[in-house]
Design a protein around this motif. Structure first.
Motif: not given
Length: 163
Positions: A28-35, A41-44, A46-52
């Motif tokens: 699963q990936e997350i797509l965000v808009s910032r203006g 973004l893809r959450p990992d 195993n580590t709980g971090k989110v990578h761009t």
């Protein structure tokens, strides 16, 4: 004389966020808009971090953002409504790490106006149609299909306005 505009810091506030399977893998990936930028973004797990995975600047302000999947498809597409008076459908190509424009449809004037569609998006749960609406009156519906080569095709819009 040439004038050049460069923003030193990118926007930090997220205006829209959608989740989906944009790369075609089971992740699963997350797509965000910032203006005026899109960030994938893809959450990992195993580590709980989110990578761009990808950050792209667009020419304009993103007014609306949705994800949809065609019936029988394996990956999600992205529908973007912007202040340019256009609706754009994007597909993430993981091998090239880019967003590829699948379709672009112009429907109104540029700018964030109350009567120009682009503020609201709605997707049929089966991925058969997309509706884009204005704050006042006007709504447009596009029918989504596939052609013989399984590429996305879009019908001309059906409009309505309430009096």
């Amino acid at each position: 004389m040439h004038l050049y505009n460069l923003t030193l810091q990118r926007a930090t506030g997220i205006t829209h966020a959608v989740h989906g399977n944009f790369s075609g893998s089971k992740m699963q990936e997350i797509l965000v808009s910032r203006g005026k930028s899109l960030e994938l973004l893809r959450p990992d797990p195993n580590t709980g971090k989110v990578h761009t995975l990808l950050t792209v600047e667009v020419f304009g302000i993103i007014r609306s953002l949705m994800a949809f999947r065609l019936t029988g498809g394996t990956k999600d597409y992205i529908v973007v409504g912007s202040d340019s008076g256009r609706i754009v459908i994007l597909e993430y190509i993981s091998s090239k790490n880019i967003f590829e424009k699948v379709h672009q449809e112009t429907f109104g004037k540029s700018g964030c106006r109350r009567i120009v569609p682009g503020q609201y998006l709605a997707i049929d749960p089966k991925g058969r149609a997309v509706m884009i609406g204005a704050i006042e009156k006007q709504k447009l519906v596009y029918i989504l299909n596939r052609d013989a080569e399984a590429r996305l095709t879009i019908s001309s819009s059906f409009g309505s306005s309430q009096k």
